[in-house]
Every structure is written in C-alpha cells, then in structure tokens.
Design an enzyme around this catalytic site. Structure first.
Site, PDB file in Angstrom:
ATOM      1  N   SER A 118     -30.089   3.070 -52.338  1.00  0.00           N
ATOM      2  CA  SER A 118     -31.096   2.242 -53.003  1.00  0.00           C
ATOM      3  C   SER A 118     -32.366   3.033 -53.267  1.00  0.00           C
ATOM      4  O   SER A 118     -32.694   3.970 -52.516  1.00  0.00           O
ATOM      5  CB  SER A 118     -31.424   1.066 -52.076  1.00  0.00           C
ATOM      6  OG  SER A 118     -32.626   0.453 -52.462  1.00  0.00           O
ATOM      7  N   TYR A 142     -34.781  -2.180 -44.414  1.00  0.00           N
ATOM      8  CA  TYR A 142     -33.658  -2.080 -45.360  1.00  0.00           C
ATOM      9  C   TYR A 142     -33.551  -0.648 -45.902  1.00  0.00           C
ATOM     10  O   TYR A 142     -32.487  -0.028 -45.876  1.00  0.00           O
ATOM     11  CB  TYR A 142     -33.849  -3.087 -46.505  1.00  0.00           C
ATOM     12  CG  TYR A 142     -32.889  -2.875 -47.650  1.00  0.00           C
ATOM     13  CD1 TYR A 142     -31.541  -3.194 -47.524  1.00  0.00           C
ATOM     14  CD2 TYR A 142     -33.326  -2.322 -48.860  1.00  0.00           C
ATOM     15  CE1 TYR A 142     -30.654  -2.985 -48.580  1.00  0.00           C
ATOM     16  CE2 TYR A 142     -32.455  -2.112 -49.910  1.00  0.00           C
ATOM     17  CZ  TYR A 142     -31.119  -2.443 -49.767  1.00  0.00           C
ATOM     18  OH  TYR A 142     -30.247  -2.223 -50.803  1.00  0.00           O
ATOM     19  N   LYS A 146     -30.664   2.721 -45.406  1.00  0.00           N
ATOM     20  CA  LYS A 146     -30.019   3.522 -46.464  1.00  0.00           C
ATOM     21  C   LYS A 146     -30.275   5.013 -46.218  1.00  0.00           C
ATOM     22  O   LYS A 146     -29.395   5.845 -46.416  1.00  0.00           O
ATOM     23  CB  LYS A 146     -30.551   3.092 -47.836  1.00  0.00           C
ATOM     24  CG  LYS A 146     -30.211   1.644 -48.208  1.00  0.00           C
ATOM     25  CD  LYS A 146     -28.720   1.446 -48.400  1.00  0.00           C
ATOM     26  CE  LYS A 146     -28.355   0.022 -48.755  1.00  0.00           C
ATOM     27  NZ  LYS A 146     -26.910  -0.213 -48.843  1.00  0.00           N
TER      28      LYS A 146
HETATM   29  N1  LIG Z   1     -28.609  -5.735 -55.915  1.00  0.00           N
HETATM   30  C1  LIG Z   1     -29.436  -4.711 -56.015  1.00  0.00           C
HETATM   31  O1  LIG Z   1     -30.377  -4.737 -56.820  1.00  0.00           O
HETATM   32  C2  LIG Z   1     -29.222  -3.489 -55.168  1.00  0.00           C
HETATM   33  C3  LIG Z   1     -30.142  -2.429 -55.282  1.00  0.00           C
HETATM   34  C4  LIG Z   1     -29.952  -1.284 -54.510  1.00  0.00           C
HETATM   35  C5  LIG Z   1     -28.864  -1.184 -53.667  1.00  0.00           C
HETATM   36  N2  LIG Z   1     -27.991  -2.237 -53.556  1.00  0.00           N
HETATM   37  C6  LIG Z   1     -26.850  -2.090 -52.638  1.00  0.00           C
HETATM   38  O2  LIG Z   1     -25.648  -2.423 -53.313  1.00  0.00           O
HETATM   39  C7  LIG Z   1     -24.691  -2.966 -52.400  1.00  0.00           C
HETATM   40  C8  LIG Z   1     -24.133  -4.263 -52.957  1.00  0.00           C
HETATM   41  O3  LIG Z   1     -25.193  -5.188 -53.163  1.00  0.00           O
HETATM   42  P1  LIG Z   1     -24.993  -6.584 -53.913  1.00  0.00           P
HETATM   43  O4  LIG Z   1     -26.253  -6.834 -54.669  1.00  0.00           O
HETATM   44  O5  LIG Z   1     -23.696  -6.599 -54.634  1.00  0.00           O
HETATM   45  O6  LIG Z   1     -24.962  -7.579 -52.661  1.00  0.00           O
HETATM   46  P2  LIG Z   1     -23.896  -8.745 -52.248  1.00  0.00           P
HETATM   47  O7  LIG Z   1     -24.489  -9.428 -51.071  1.00  0.00           O
HETATM   48  O8  LIG Z   1     -23.538  -9.563 -53.438  1.00  0.00           O
HETATM   49  O9  LIG Z   1     -22.633  -7.885 -51.831  1.00  0.00           O
HETATM   50  C9  LIG Z   1     -22.423  -7.379 -50.534  1.00  0.00           C
HETATM   51  C10 LIG Z   1     -21.048  -7.848 -50.092  1.00  0.00           C
HETATM   52  O10 LIG Z   1     -20.764  -7.261 -48.828  1.00  0.00           O
HETATM   53  C11 LIG Z   1     -20.190  -8.247 -47.983  1.00  0.00           C
HETATM   54  N3  LIG Z   1     -20.490  -7.849 -46.590  1.00  0.00           N
HETATM   55  C12 LIG Z   1     -21.706  -7.714 -45.998  1.00  0.00           C
HETATM   56  N4  LIG Z   1     -21.566  -7.331 -44.722  1.00  0.00           N
HETATM   57  C13 LIG Z   1     -20.228  -7.205 -44.490  1.00  0.00           C
HETATM   58  C14 LIG Z   1     -19.449  -6.839 -43.363  1.00  0.00           C
HETATM   59  N5  LIG Z   1     -20.004  -6.527 -42.201  1.00  0.00           N
HETATM   60  N6  LIG Z   1     -18.096  -6.827 -43.495  1.00  0.00           N
HETATM   61  C15 LIG Z   1     -17.503  -7.144 -44.673  1.00  0.00           C
HETATM   62  N7  LIG Z   1     -18.181  -7.509 -45.771  1.00  0.00           N
HETATM   63  C16 LIG Z   1     -19.537  -7.538 -45.686  1.00  0.00           C
HETATM   64  C17 LIG Z   1     -20.847  -9.552 -48.404  1.00  0.00           C
HETATM   65  O11 LIG Z   1     -20.071 -10.697 -48.077  1.00  0.00           O
HETATM   66  C18 LIG Z   1     -20.955  -9.362 -49.923  1.00  0.00           C
HETATM   67  O12 LIG Z   1     -19.806  -9.840 -50.613  1.00  0.00           O
HETATM   68  C19 LIG Z   1     -25.433  -3.111 -51.065  1.00  0.00           C
HETATM   69  O13 LIG Z   1     -25.104  -2.013 -50.247  1.00  0.00           O
HETATM   70  C20 LIG Z   1     -26.907  -3.045 -51.456  1.00  0.00           C
HETATM   71  O14 LIG Z   1     -27.704  -2.554 -50.414  1.00  0.00           O
HETATM   72  C21 LIG Z   1     -28.158  -3.374 -54.283  1.00  0.00           C
END
Ligand SMILES: NC(=O)c1ccc[n+]([C@@H]2O[C@H](COP(=O)([O-])OP(=O)(O)OC[C@H]3O[C@@H](n4cnc5c(N)ncnc54)[C@H](O)[C@@H]3O)[C@@H](O)[C@H]2O)c1
Length: 324
Positions: A118, A142, A146
């Site tokens: 991130s 958070y 990362k």
């Molecule tokens: N959305 C953004 O703008 C953004 C920006 C930077 C980084 N990210 C990173 O991208 C990744 C995905 O983010 P997203 O926006 O799709 O979030 P999201 O919450 O929609 O997806 C994360 C998924 O991981 C699953 N999960 C969490 N902990 C778990 C565990 N212990 N075991 C099994 N499943 C688990 C959740 O149920 C969910 O389906 C994350 O690592 C997040 O930090 C997202």
C-alpha cells in the site's frame, strides 16, 4: 505451455475478486482462500476454500492438494482508522497470518508470491509524486504492517527463499465496467463508496475529515486507480515474475491526484444528487498528499491504464452501487 494455476488469498474481496475475474478470462485456473470475514461477495471466480489464514495446517493441505504456481496475497484488514483503534488485530492478521502463509508456502515448496502492499508505507512523503525508492515511514499501524511484510519478503528474496513482487496500491476505486463485481465491504470507509452511498441515501451526510491541510483547497489529495487497471497490473506482474523470477517493488497509481472536494463534486456531477457534506476535523493517520510516481511499473511491466479518469471510476462505482 498450459497456463499457470494461481491461488488468491482474499480472492473473495474487492480487489481479489476483480483479479480473479481477469485471471479466469485470461485462461488461468483460480483457487481462492478467504474466510469471508470482511467481504460479502456476489460472485466468486474460482474454487473457494472458506478458510482462515491463521489455520496454517488447513492452508498447507490446500497448497499441497492444489499445487499453485504462484500465490497472490490480498487477505488483510484494510482500515487505517480501525488499525489505530485495534493495532494488535492488524499486526496479528496482516503480519502474523502472512508469516503463517509464508511458512506453509515453504513447506509446500511454492516460492512465487505477489503481495498487496500500500501507499501507506510512505507515510508523509518528502517528495510527491513518490517513487519506490523513497524512505518508508508509515504513520499508522496499517502502514506498519505492510512495511513489516515487505521487509520479510525482501530478506527472504535476498536469501533466495522466495521470488516476489510487492505492488504498492494507491487508492483503489471503481468497479467492474461489466457491472458484475464491485466493492462489497461490510464496513466501507473509502471516500468514493461513502460518497455514493450518501448520494443513495444510506448515510445522512458525508464527512470531510480536515479542510486545513497544506493543499490548494485544504483537503487531502489522493491518487485514485481503477480496480480493473490494477487487476491488469497483477496479471502483468505475475507473468513477469513467473518468467524472470526477479523480485520487485512497484507503485500502482496513475501519477495524478484529486482532492476530497474534487471527488465530492465529481460524485455530485455523476449522480446528479446534491447530498449533504459536513466538514469536520482531521482524522488521525491521514497524510496530506499521496500520489504515485508510476514510471517504474510502466517501464518494467509495460502497464498501460485503460480507465484513467476520475469520472469513469465514479460512473462504474455508481452503476454498481445502484444495483446493491
Ligand atoms: N482498497 C484499497 O484501496 C487498497 C489500497 C492499498 C492496499 N490494499 C490492500 O489490498 C488487499 C485487498 O484489499 P481489498 O480492498 O480488496 O479488501 P477486502 O476486505 O475487500 O478484501 C480482503 C479479503 O481478505 C479476506 N481476509 C481477511 N483476513 C483473512 C484471513 N485471516 N483469512 C482469510 N481471509 C481473510 C476478507 O474476508 C476479504 O475477502 C489488502 O491487502 C489491502 O491492504 C487495498
């Protein structure tokens, strides 16, 4: 040569589900591990194992049975404000469970890995647009999680224990232009989603956190990237890693930023709804400006965004939101 088998942790979530769709469309076999703790998927592309990553034995069994060529690790908790309130939960899931996953990968002898990092790793960058070479100085738990995982991966790669690409996403937004997928967060905190839900009447007003930042209109500036362009970056990164085994860290953003006020006015324009906005004080953990220097990903992966327009991002997200 047959196409690679790809395992996605968190593949039922917002970003993972879009990547799973694109992988499937490109002929890859998709396996998903997700405990559905924070997502509420409408459609799953791939074979889902509803498993928590903390269950290392179950994860290892899946890896041994499925034998994926590469693992794309999306699963994590993702809210900056929540990470300030419940830091342990974030270190436990984002770092502790990633270590368990890496341990299972080592036992199963799978060593190709894509990590969802991130822009939060940069904290308040000294230079904007920020490049991958900038110092990592996160300002919230958070972002710390990362950085910690990136350090583990860097050291493992140096010792030839893994090949990885860490993709540092900026603000991911929008939805599948075909309308099949979109964000399904149980507790949405992202600005565009909150604004659209406010336009829809789900919230009485939208809060702007801080209007005294050192930016032209006083509100925070972010680099919004369409989720399908990000999904495309994953396919390119994965193919690059599988063919070169070269570990890399890459920013994923468009290289331009929009302020909170600009986003709000674009949401009002796209939806045609003039919802209520309340200006309030700054929220802890928010850097004033985060914009990507994306020259590295463009050069190395030849990544060419197709949806580089705030209006398109918001239109696709609105189309999705109206169906919920
Ligand atoms: N959305 C953004 O703008 C953004 C920006 C930077 C980084 N990210 C990173 O991208 C990744 C995905 O983010 P997203 O926006 O799709 O979030 P999201 O919450 O929609 O997806 C994360 C998924 O991981 C699953 N999960 C969490 N902990 C778990 C565990 N212990 N075991 C099994 N499943 C688990 C959740 O149920 C969910 O389906 C994350 O690592 C997040 O930090 C997202």
């Amino acid at each position: 040569m047959s196409k690679a088998k790809v395992l996605l942790t968190g593949g039922a979530g917002y970003i993972g589900s879009h990547v799973a769709k694109l992988l499937t469309r490109n002929g890859y076999e998709v396996i998903i591990i997700d405990n559905l703790s924070s997502s509420n998927p409408r459609k799953i592309y791939g074979k889902l194992y509803k498993v928590d990553l903390k269950e290392e034995k179950s994860v290892l069994e899946i890896l041994r049975k499925e034998r994926p060529d590469i693992v794309l690790h999306f699963a994590a908790f993702i809210s900056v404000p929540e990470s300030l309130e419940k830091p342990f939960l974030y270190y436990e899931n984002n770092v502790g469970n990633t270590i368990k996953l890496l341990s299972a990968l080592r036992k199963a002898e799978i060593n190709n890995f894509l990590f969802s990092s991130s822009a939060a790793v940069y904290g308040i960058p000294d230079v904007v647009p920020v490049s991958e070479a900038a110092e990592l100085k996160p300002i919230n738990p958070y972002g710390e999680t990362k950085v910690m995982v990136e350090k583990i991966l860097r050291d493992m790669a140096k010792a030839q224990e893994i090949n990885y690409i860490s993709l540092r996403y900026f603000n991911v937004a929008g939805a599948d232009p075909e309308g099949e997928l979109g964000p399904t967060y149980k507790q949405p905190t992202h600005l565009i989603i909150r604004a659209l839900k406010t336009a829809k009447g789900e919230y009485p007003y939208l809060e702007i956190f801080g209007t005294d930042y050192p930016t032209p209109d006083g509100t925070c500036i972010r680099d919004y990237i369409h989720v399908m362009d990000l999904a495309e970056a994953h396919i390119l990164a994965m193919e690059y890693l599988l063919s070169t085994r070269e570990s890399l860290v890459l920013n994923c953003g468009y290289g331009k930023g929009f302020s909170v006020r600009e986003v709000v006015s674009t949401v009002k324009k796209v939806t045609g709804i003039d919802f209520k906005v309340v200006e309030t004080k700054r929220r802890a953990g928010d850097p004033p400006v985060l914009v990507a220097d994306n020259s590295k990903i463009k050069k190395i992966l030849k990544w060419e965004p197709k949806y580089d327009s705030l209006e398109t991002i918001i239109k696709n997200a609105w189309h999705w939101e109206l169906k919920q």
